[in-house]
Write a protein that holds these residues in place. Structure first.
Motif, PDB file in Angstrom:
ATOM      1  N   ASP A 183      -2.538   8.598  -3.805  1.00  0.00           N
ATOM      2  CA  ASP A 183      -2.182   7.291  -3.222  1.00  0.00           C
ATOM      3  C   ASP A 183      -0.837   6.812  -3.757  1.00  0.00           C
ATOM      4  N   ASP A 184      -0.625   6.974  -5.058  1.00  0.00           N
ATOM      5  CA  ASP A 184       0.671   6.587  -5.647  1.00  0.00           C
ATOM      6  C   ASP A 184       1.804   7.373  -4.999  1.00  0.00           C
ATOM      7  N   GLU A 231       6.343   6.529   1.383  1.00  0.00           N
ATOM      8  CA  GLU A 231       6.531   5.455   2.369  1.00  0.00           C
ATOM      9  C   GLU A 231       7.749   4.613   2.025  1.00  0.00           C
ATOM     10  N   ARG A 232       7.886   4.256   0.777  1.00  0.00           N
ATOM     11  CA  ARG A 232       9.026   3.423   0.368  1.00  0.00           C
ATOM     12  C   ARG A 232      10.335   4.199   0.486  1.00  0.00           C
ATOM     13  N   GLN A 286       2.576   6.238  -1.578  1.00  0.00           N
ATOM     14  CA  GLN A 286       3.333   4.987  -1.604  1.00  0.00           C
ATOM     15  C   GLN A 286       4.818   5.247  -1.851  1.00  0.00           C
TER      16      GLN A 286
END
Length: 579
Positions: A503-504, A510-511, A507
């Motif tokens: 998940d990290d 995505e960023r 993220q």
């Protein structure tokens, strides 16, 4: 007649020796990498000739020949980034400004975040570093409460996540606080630490130091002491700490000539090792496999889009095996500088990762469990600092804070923790996990049509730029705005931790993608047929020469000069918008 005879006799005897010396020198020159970084003496001379110059306000936005509309796009984007930084990070920036003229590291890193001709036109909020007051998991918080995913890795310290190291430090201090800062005496935890380090390194003895640089200094010193030879061999582009004895690269002043900088992955280098008699040691930075014969990638060198790196584990493992064999044959000490890679690439570090045993190994960063340390491990013969039959002939090395009790405590917790089954399982899976993640990352970038590619060696990543451009160094500021914390070297090296969950990592992706789309829409990756990497570098050379020799202005023209001049003539009349 007698004197004439003697002269010719001496000349006859000297000729083979001179021929031998010239041949050896020729072989040494051939073993150097053909780039400027491969020729340390020449690179230092050239570095002194390169003048500082700054692009004008116009050229700052048009150095690639972009048309007026794109220049205006970039100006507007710069104002937006600046306003956002000043608003979102006001307290952090205020603290950074308060120390920028009194902390030399801050002044250095501020100056070298971007290619130097752009630095004076860049808003100072971009050039300043950051401050933080809290960490959790894979994130770090600045003084304004902004949480960012940390891709700086604390320069390699952070292998297992900040919570892990905070635990090591707390438990380690709890075990040793009754002793306090006693120096000279040892806390009994040192014995267990040494035994584990011996097992990890596969070597006999251990010495403790205050930093990785200090450990490398001692390794080189002992190699020279025991071999009686003068020179060390390092590979082109490799970093071994700030000590100038192992840092003879571009721009670094150095008088002594006791270092041979040779080409990585070169048969000519092996020939030099086999034939010279003055080489005490070969110094290996295992991370150099990621960018052989190149300096560590940094955004300050992003003049064009020709950053290149990539990792071939099998090829480099075979190369190191051949180095090992030659060193054994010739009595040369093989030193692995594991200050950065130790305990990251594998439990036993690069020695396990590449399948090669060194004679001396240096460790640092993460081994202190969050506290500063340097460690040297080696064979008993090489680690001895005196000679049994020569009592005054010693290689003295001590340090006031070596083996500090708090460091020994945090190290003890660290070493015992990474030996447990859960982390040992992580070690078994980590290489495959990170290769899979990076492959998925690249698939996403390709599907989004972004001019970017990610390369990696294990959990250390780098950003490559697939279209020619002069403004790739701007990307670091978009990433920061998107919530990603980078070191001052920017996108050249992203250091991630075992603590990053799927998940990290998602993220981060995505960023990263969001920041890249914003950078693209703001015009920094504008393209034209004239904009090639070769043309960009040629134009930069013209700019350097013109700054160094003003009388050449107007006589030299790079491939981008025409489009830049046309852009200047066609730009909108009237006042230049404030940045």
């Amino acid at each position: 007649m007698t004197s004439t005879f003697v002269f010719y006799a001496v000349a006859a005897m000297a000729s083979p020796y001179l021929i031998y010396r010239l041949a050896a020198r020729f072989q040494l020159s051939r073993a150097k990498h053909p780039s400027l970084r491969g020729h340390s003496n020449l690179s230092r001379r050239i570095a002194r000739l390169i003048p500082f110059f700054s692009y004008s306000e116009h050229d700052f936005f048009a150095s690639d020949g972009a048309p007026p509309a794109v220049q205006q796009q970039r100006r507007k984007a710069m104002r937006g980034l600046q306003a956002n930084a000043e608003q979102q990070c006001a307290e952090t920036l205020a603290h950074c400004r308060a120390i920028q003229n009194s902390v030399s590291d801050v002044r250095f890193t501020s100056r070298y975040r971007v290619p130097f001709p752009y630095s004076r036109q860049l808003p100072d909020c971009f050039l300043l570093g950051s401050m933080a007051d809290e960490t959790r998991g894979s994130q770090v918080r600045d003084l304004d409460g902004n949480w960012r995913y940390d891709l700086s890795g604390s320069y390699g310290v952070n292998v297992f996540g900040y919570d892990f190291y905070k635990q090591c430090m707390d438990e380690g201090i709890a075990q040793t606080k009754a002793l306090g800062p006693v120096l000279g005496l040892y806390h009994p935890l040192i014995a267990e630490n040494v035994n584990i380090i011996r097992q990890v390194s596969g070597l006999d003895e251990v010495s403790f130091h205050m930093s990785g640089t200090e450990a490398v200094m001692q390794a080189v010193r002992l190699a020279r002491y025991h071999t009686g030879k003068t020179h060390l061999v390092r590979f082109c582009g490799a970093y071994h700490g700030w000590w100038d004895g192992v840092q003879p690269g571009i721009g670094n002043t150095r008088k002594a000539r006791d270092v041979y900088t040779l080409a990585d992955l070169s048969e000519k280098t092996l020939h030099v090792l086999r034939t010279r008699s003055d080489i005490a040691c070969v110094l290996i930075n295992p991370l150099q496999a990621f960018h052989p014969n190149c300096d560590a990638p940094s955004d300050t060198a992003l003049i064009a889009s020709d950053r290149s790196n990539g990792f071939d584990k099998q090829r480099y493992s075979e190369w190191l095996t051949r180095i090992r064999n030659v060193c054994t044959e010739r009595g040369i000490v093989l030193i692995f500088d594991e200050v950065f890679t130790g305990f990251r690439l594998a439990y036993r570090g690069a020695q396990e990762f590449y399948g090669v045993q060194a004679d001396l190994v240096t460790y640092g960063k993460t081994l202190g469990g969050g506290l500063p340390v340097g460690v040297l491990a080696g064979t008993q013969k090489l680690m001895q600092r005196f000679k049994d039959n020569q009592p005054v002939n010693v290689s003295f090395a001590r340090g006031t804070f070596n083996s500090h009790p708090y460091v020994m405590g945090a190290m003890n917790v660290f070493l015992n923790r990474i030996g447990q089954s859960d982390i040992q399982q992580q070690y078994l899976e980590s290489e495959s996990l990170w290769n899979t993640r990076v492959a998925q990352f690249n698939q996403r970038l390709e599907s989004e049509g972004l001019p970017l590619q990610i390369t990696n060696i294990h959990s250390i990543l780098s950003v490559l730029y697939t279209l020619p451009g002069r403004y790739n160094w701007m990307f670091q500021f978009y990433l920061r705005q998107a919530g990603l914390e980078l070191s001052w070297t920017g996108t050249g090296r992203l250091i991630m931790t075992y603590r990053f969950t799927d998940d990290d990592f998602n993220q981060v992706v995505e960023r990263f993608v969001s920041a890249a789309h914003q950078m693209q829409s703001d015009g920094w990756w504008w393209q034209s047929p004239e904009l090639t990497n070769k043309a960009i570098k040629r134009q930069f050379l013209v700019d350097v020469l013109t700054a160094r020799f003003p009388f050449l202005a107007g006589r030299l023209s790079g491939p981008l000069a025409t489009s830049r001049e046309k852009s200047a003539k066609d730009r909108v009349k009237g006042p230049v918008p404030a940045r």
